[in-house]
Enzyme design. Structure first.
Site, PDB file in Angstrom:
ATOM      1  CB  SER A 172      -0.953  -0.046   1.195  1.00 32.35           C
ATOM      2  OG  SER A 172      -1.980   0.918   1.057  1.00 32.35           O
ATOM      3  CG  ASP A 196      -6.955  -2.118  -4.003  1.00 32.37           C
ATOM      4  OD1 ASP A 196      -7.569  -1.156  -3.504  1.00 32.37           O
ATOM      5  OD2 ASP A 196      -5.725  -2.283  -3.879  1.00 32.37           O
ATOM      6  CG  HIS A 242      -6.042  -1.758  -0.291  1.00 31.32           C
ATOM      7  ND1 HIS A 242      -5.112  -1.407  -1.248  1.00 31.32           N
ATOM      8  CD2 HIS A 242      -5.600  -1.226   0.871  1.00 31.32           C
ATOM      9  CE1 HIS A 242      -4.164  -0.683  -0.688  1.00 31.32           C
ATOM     10  NE2 HIS A 242      -4.420  -0.563   0.602  1.00 31.32           N
TER      11      HIS A 242
END
Length: 297
Positions: free
Chosen positions: A144, A239, A269
């Site tokens: 991320s 995501d 995600h």
């Protein structure tokens, strides 16, 4: 940054930071034996604490090294959320792993995290003998927000000619901080990342809108990708960040960068932390085996 944006970011840190950093109990690698130790690296933006993971089995020669950057929207500072990944990679890839506790916003916005991430990686590359790893066989990766920092580190390393990572791992990376989060679609009704949460992250990390198209902030908007390290790009089907990750993988490949790109189906995600467990384990195994190959002599 406005007062309200700062308050919102601090609220995320205080109220949701631990929750956002939780790892699915069946993904935790507490049974994987590694040796850990603390490390402190001085950088141009202040000292940075790191955790060093070493394979349990001693190697005949210096092991290669992997520098890891955790996620959390550039706001949550809990590097221990990547403990399971660091342990698994150290054991499977046979490398030393440096897990970096970089500074976060709103207290330390861009460019501080980029400066710290790059300086730590440059230090790791230059101090292998003293640290007990082979700094010439180095890779870098993250998850991320940490994947965004990974792309920035690789870009700076290329431009400055200081070190050459053998691999970059980009897991669920935010690569376009300029686009309105509401335009980033998901295939499911309630994905993990909401536009409101994404705006809080961006406003905290890059308070000046003029900086949001900067290639160290939005690597996906850059058009000079040639010469970057080989990449493993992992995206999740559901995501909101999938499209920019997919596009970056294609752009790297078009620029002549060797790319392995895997879209994991039916997951959202941060599935490498929250599950589903089979997909999370498969992705971590992919990271470790790809690293093992990239870092071999």
């Amino acid at each position: 940054m406005s007062f309200s944006s700062t308050v919102q970011a601090r609220g995320v840190q205080l109220l949701f930071g631990r929750m956002m950093s939780r790892v699915h109990k069946d993904l935790r690698a507490t049974d994987v034996e590694t040796h850990t130790e603390a490390l402190r690296v001085e950088t141009g933006a202040g000292p940075v604490a790191c955790t060093v993971y070493r394979p349990a089995a001693p190697a005949a020669a210096l092991a290669p090294v992997y520098v890891n950057f955790h996620g959390g929207g550039f706001v949550v500072a809990h590097p221990e959320q990547d403990d399971h990944i660091c342990r698994s990679i150290a054991a499977t890839a046979g490398c030393v792993v440096i897990n970096v506790d970089y500074a976060v916003a709103p207290q330390r916005p861009f460019p501080v995290p980029v400066t710290q991430a790059y300086d730590v990686t440059a230090w790791v590359a230059a101090n292998g003998t003293a640290g007990g790893w082979d700094g010439t066989r180095l890779a870098v990766g993250g998850h991320s927000a940490g994947a965004n920092l990974t792309a920035a580190v690789c870009r700076l390393a290329r431009d400055r000619g200081t070190f050459t990572p053998r691999l970059q791992i980009l897991d669920s990376a935010p690569l376009d901080q300029l686009a309105d989060p509401a335009t980033k679609r998901s295939l499911i009704a309630k994905p993990l990342l909401s536009p409101q949460l994404m705006r809080i992250f961006t406003d905290a990390y890059v308070p000046d809108p003029a900086d949001r198209a900067h290639p160290l902030v939005s690597p996906g908007l850059a058009d000079d990708l040639a010469g970057l390290p080989p990449a493993l790009v992992i995206t999740a089907e559901n995501d909101r960040l999938r499209d920019e990750g997919d596009a970056y993988a294609k752009a790297l490949e078009a620029a002549g960068v060797p790319v392995t790109h895997r879209v994991f189906e039916g997951v959202d995600h941060y599935f490498t932390h929250t599950g589903p467990v089979p997909a999370g384990r498969e992705a971590i195994e992919l990271m470790a085996t790809t690293l093992r190959t990239a870092l071999s002599d």
